[in-house]
Scaffold this motif. Structure first.
Motif, PDB file in Angstrom:
ATOM      1  N   THR A 182      -8.414   2.110  -2.677  1.00 25.02           N
ATOM      2  CA  THR A 182      -6.872   2.931  -2.509  1.00 25.02           C
ATOM      3  C   THR A 182      -7.115   4.248  -2.745  1.00 25.02           C
ATOM      4  O   THR A 182      -7.186   5.281  -3.523  1.00 25.02           O
ATOM      5  CB  THR A 182      -6.093   2.246  -3.073  1.00 25.02           C
ATOM      6  OG1 THR A 182      -6.323   2.806  -5.371  1.00 25.02           O
ATOM      7  CG2 THR A 182      -6.131   0.410  -3.574  1.00 25.02           C
ATOM      8  N   THR A 183      -6.302   4.974  -1.437  1.00 22.91           N
ATOM      9  CA  THR A 183      -6.401   6.455  -1.940  1.00 22.91           C
ATOM     10  C   THR A 183      -5.068   6.755  -0.797  1.00 22.91           C
ATOM     11  O   THR A 183      -4.592   7.101   0.098  1.00 22.91           O
ATOM     12  CB  THR A 183      -7.606   7.086   0.010  1.00 22.91           C
ATOM     13  OG1 THR A 183      -8.210   6.073  -0.651  1.00 22.91           O
ATOM     14  CG2 THR A 183      -7.390   8.026   0.049  1.00 22.91           C
ATOM     15  N   ARG A 184      -4.842   7.613  -1.643  1.00 22.52           N
ATOM     16  CA  ARG A 184      -3.108   8.657  -1.549  1.00 22.52           C
ATOM     17  C   ARG A 184      -3.713   9.089   0.374  1.00 22.52           C
ATOM     18  O   ARG A 184      -4.595  10.835  -1.085  1.00 22.52           O
ATOM     19  CB  ARG A 184      -2.676   8.776  -2.502  1.00 22.52           C
ATOM     20  CG  ARG A 184      -1.554   9.816  -2.098  1.00 22.52           C
ATOM     21  CD  ARG A 184      -0.696   9.834  -3.134  1.00 22.52           C
ATOM     22  NE  ARG A 184      -0.680  11.430  -4.308  1.00 22.52           N
ATOM     23  CZ  ARG A 184      -1.420  12.134  -4.380  1.00 22.52           C
ATOM     24  NH1 ARG A 184      -0.598  12.750  -3.587  1.00 22.52           N
ATOM     25  NH2 ARG A 184      -1.514  12.530  -5.378  1.00 22.52           N
ATOM     26  N   VAL A 185      -3.807   9.212   0.797  1.00 23.47           N
ATOM     27  CA  VAL A 185      -3.630  10.311   1.740  1.00 23.47           C
ATOM     28  C   VAL A 185      -2.475  11.018   2.234  1.00 23.47           C
ATOM     29  O   VAL A 185      -3.148  12.080   3.196  1.00 23.47           O
ATOM     30  CB  VAL A 185      -4.181   9.520   3.277  1.00 23.47           C
ATOM     31  CG1 VAL A 185      -5.773   8.158   3.227  1.00 23.47           C
ATOM     32  CG2 VAL A 185      -3.044   8.136   3.822  1.00 23.47           C
ATOM     33  N   ALA A 186      -1.923  11.536   2.025  1.00 23.61           N
ATOM     34  CA  ALA A 186      -0.888  12.242   2.317  1.00 23.61           C
ATOM     35  C   ALA A 186       0.331  12.146   0.848  1.00 23.61           C
ATOM     36  O   ALA A 186       0.445  10.808  -0.315  1.00 23.61           O
ATOM     37  CB  ALA A 186      -0.121  12.408   2.888  1.00 23.61           C
ATOM     38  N   ASP A 187       1.582  12.869   0.651  1.00 24.24           N
ATOM     39  CA  ASP A 187       2.527  12.614   0.253  1.00 24.24           C
ATOM     40  C   ASP A 187       3.200  11.400   0.903  1.00 24.24           C
ATOM     41  O   ASP A 187       3.502  11.040   1.391  1.00 24.24           O
ATOM     42  CB  ASP A 187       2.958  14.076   0.084  1.00 24.24           C
ATOM     43  CG  ASP A 187       4.583  14.030  -1.111  1.00 24.24           C
ATOM     44  OD1 ASP A 187       4.264  13.240  -1.593  1.00 24.24           O
ATOM     45  OD2 ASP A 187       5.710  14.070  -0.850  1.00 24.24           O
ATOM     46  N   ARG A 188       3.158  10.637  -0.604  1.00 27.07           N
ATOM     47  CA  ARG A 188       3.821   9.098  -0.873  1.00 27.07           C
ATOM     48  C   ARG A 188       3.706   7.985   0.784  1.00 27.07           C
ATOM     49  O   ARG A 188       3.728   8.119   1.298  1.00 27.07           O
ATOM     50  CB  ARG A 188       5.352   9.167  -0.113  1.00 27.07           C
ATOM     51  CG  ARG A 188       6.078   9.961  -1.050  1.00 27.07           C
ATOM     52  CD  ARG A 188       7.672  10.052  -1.230  1.00 27.07           C
ATOM     53  NE  ARG A 188       8.431   9.824  -0.324  1.00 27.07           N
ATOM     54  CZ  ARG A 188       8.920  11.745  -0.208  1.00 27.07           C
ATOM     55  NH1 ARG A 188       8.723  12.424  -1.806  1.00 27.07           N
ATOM     56  NH2 ARG A 188       8.962  12.081   0.576  1.00 27.07           N
ATOM     57  N   HIS A 189       2.476   8.900   0.690  1.00 32.67           N
ATOM     58  CA  HIS A 189       1.371   7.527   1.623  1.00 32.67           C
ATOM     59  C   HIS A 189       0.170   7.136   1.267  1.00 32.67           C
ATOM     60  O   HIS A 189      -0.548   8.079   0.964  1.00 32.67           O
ATOM     61  CB  HIS A 189       1.299   8.295   3.124  1.00 32.67           C
ATOM     62  CG  HIS A 189       0.808   8.030   4.652  1.00 32.67           C
ATOM     63  ND1 HIS A 189       0.911   8.046   5.365  1.00 32.67           N
ATOM     64  CD2 HIS A 189       0.513   6.620   4.253  1.00 32.67           C
ATOM     65  CE1 HIS A 189       0.239   7.263   6.153  1.00 32.67           C
ATOM     66  NE2 HIS A 189       0.184   6.518   5.811  1.00 32.67           N
ATOM     67  N   TRP A 190      -0.257   5.509   1.063  1.00 33.66           N
ATOM     68  CA  TRP A 190      -1.376   5.016   0.850  1.00 33.66           C
ATOM     69  C   TRP A 190      -2.586   4.502   1.263  1.00 33.66           C
ATOM     70  O   TRP A 190      -1.754   3.987   2.968  1.00 33.66           O
ATOM     71  CB  TRP A 190      -1.645   4.361  -0.786  1.00 33.66           C
ATOM     72  CG  TRP A 190      -0.996   4.652  -1.783  1.00 33.66           C
ATOM     73  CD1 TRP A 190      -1.664   5.278  -2.602  1.00 33.66           C
ATOM     74  CD2 TRP A 190       0.469   5.530  -1.962  1.00 33.66           C
ATOM     75  NE1 TRP A 190      -0.915   6.455  -3.862  1.00 33.66           N
ATOM     76  CE2 TRP A 190       0.225   6.353  -3.579  1.00 33.66           C
ATOM     77  CE3 TRP A 190       1.308   5.805  -1.174  1.00 33.66           C
ATOM     78  CZ2 TRP A 190       1.563   7.111  -3.419  1.00 33.66           C
ATOM     79  CZ3 TRP A 190       2.737   6.444  -1.707  1.00 33.66           C
ATOM     80  CH2 TRP A 190       2.585   6.599  -3.107  1.00 33.66           C
ATOM     81  N   HIS A 191      -3.412   4.396   1.803  1.00 33.10           N
ATOM     82  CA  HIS A 191      -4.456   3.609   2.107  1.00 33.10           C
ATOM     83  C   HIS A 191      -5.596   2.930   1.399  1.00 33.10           C
ATOM     84  O   HIS A 191      -6.011   3.382   0.579  1.00 33.10           O
ATOM     85  CB  HIS A 191      -5.473   4.352   3.169  1.00 33.10           C
ATOM     86  CG  HIS A 191      -4.679   4.921   4.621  1.00 33.10           C
ATOM     87  ND1 HIS A 191      -5.832   5.684   5.514  1.00 33.10           N
ATOM     88  CD2 HIS A 191      -3.626   5.100   5.020  1.00 33.10           C
ATOM     89  CE1 HIS A 191      -3.959   5.950   6.685  1.00 33.10           C
ATOM     90  NE2 HIS A 191      -3.611   5.551   6.061  1.00 33.10           N
ATOM     91  N   ALA A 192      -6.157   1.229   1.851  1.00 30.21           N
ATOM     92  CA  ALA A 192      -6.899   0.611   1.338  1.00 30.21           C
ATOM     93  C   ALA A 192      -7.573   0.640   1.954  1.00 30.21           C
ATOM     94  O   ALA A 192      -8.216   0.654   3.656  1.00 30.21           O
ATOM     95  CB  ALA A 192      -6.406  -0.505   1.036  1.00 30.21           C
TER      96      ALA A 192
END
Length: 264
Positions: free
Chosen positions: A17-27
């Motif tokens: 799980t990666t937070r790619v931007a403010d309040r935006h995550w990717h798995a």
């Protein structure tokens, strides 16, 4: 950018799980995006979250990562018919705050029975695109303040508008028709058409209710849609808003679904 490994995955590699931007995550599964999570503030200040993931394990992992970083309370909206998605959010600790009915509304005045409806004496309907923006903002703010001081806007009305500078909730004045008296507006209705027309808001000042103003606004808006070739429109009403539900059902609106607002 933050990441943590997961014990569940779609390949031999651990899902991250990666937070790619403010309040935006990717798995991520071996650099492939297998799930996304978002959080955004609505105009009323509440923080809403959403997760797009096919597998329960990926959803749970994104939810865990997001909830660890985001402040409570958090909100989300789901189609009540989507039992699996609702269960996923419940598993993450969300509970039902309110239910909103969705309606299909006929536009033909012969069907709705609104063909002979006129505004009450001293009131005129200002068509969409012709409303005075200052008076429109004044009545919008007055109605919102009235609702907020009683049942609470966020508890009874949909958070249906996009953020706008200066706490301005009238995003596009051209979408609003208004009920006007000399020197001020008494009520308003907003209709937005993207793929289909949607009645996003209909409201009247508290001291002007029960005079037929809402019905006159609805008759005007639906009549305009019918003249433009639309046979139906869409609308939502909170289940506790008996006046709105009664108005819609009285003109032949058909309930087709419901949305749940969940809170954690």
């Amino acid at each position: 950018m933050d990441a943590k490994p997961s014990t569940s995955g779609l390949s031999d590699n651990a899902v991250l799980t990666t937070r790619v931007a403010d309040r935006h995550w990717h798995a991520l599964d071996d650099d492939l995006v297998v799930g996304r999570g978002y959080a955004e503030h609505r105009p009323d200040g509440r923080l809403f979250v959403s997760i797009d993931a096919w597998q329960d394990a990926i959803f749970d992992q994104l939810a865990e990562a997001m909830l660890a970083e985001l402040p409570a309370p958090l909100y989300t909206v789901v189609d009540e018919a989507d039992v699996e998605l609702t269960a996923r959010w419940q598993r993450a600790g969300f509970t039902t705050l309110r239910r909103e009915w969705e309606y299909v509304v006929p536009t033909d005045p012969q069907v709705t029975g609104l063909d002979k409806v006129l505004p009450p004496p001293g009131v005129t309907i200002v068509p969409a695109g012709q409303a005075d923006e200052n008076l429109l903002r004044e009545v919008d703010r007055a109605i919102r303040d009235e609702v907020e001081s009683t049942v609470g806007w966020s508890q009874s009305m949909p958070a249906e508008v996009l953020p706008h500078p200066g706490d301005d909730t009238i995003v596009d004045p051209s979408k609003y028709a208004a009920a006007a008296a000399p020197g001020r507006y008494l009520g308003l209705i907003r209709v937005v058409t993207v793929r289909r027309p949607r009645i996003g808001l209909i409201a009247v000042r508290a001291d002007e209710q029960r005079r037929g103003i809402a019905r006159a606004l609805l008759a005007h808006a639906l009549g305009k849609l019918h003249d433009s070739g639309f046979t139906t429109a869409w609308a939502e009403a909170h289940e506790s808003n008996r006046a709105a539900v009664a108005l819609l059902e009285d003109i032949g609106a058909r309930q087709v679904g419901s949305n749940l607002e969940l809170v954690r």
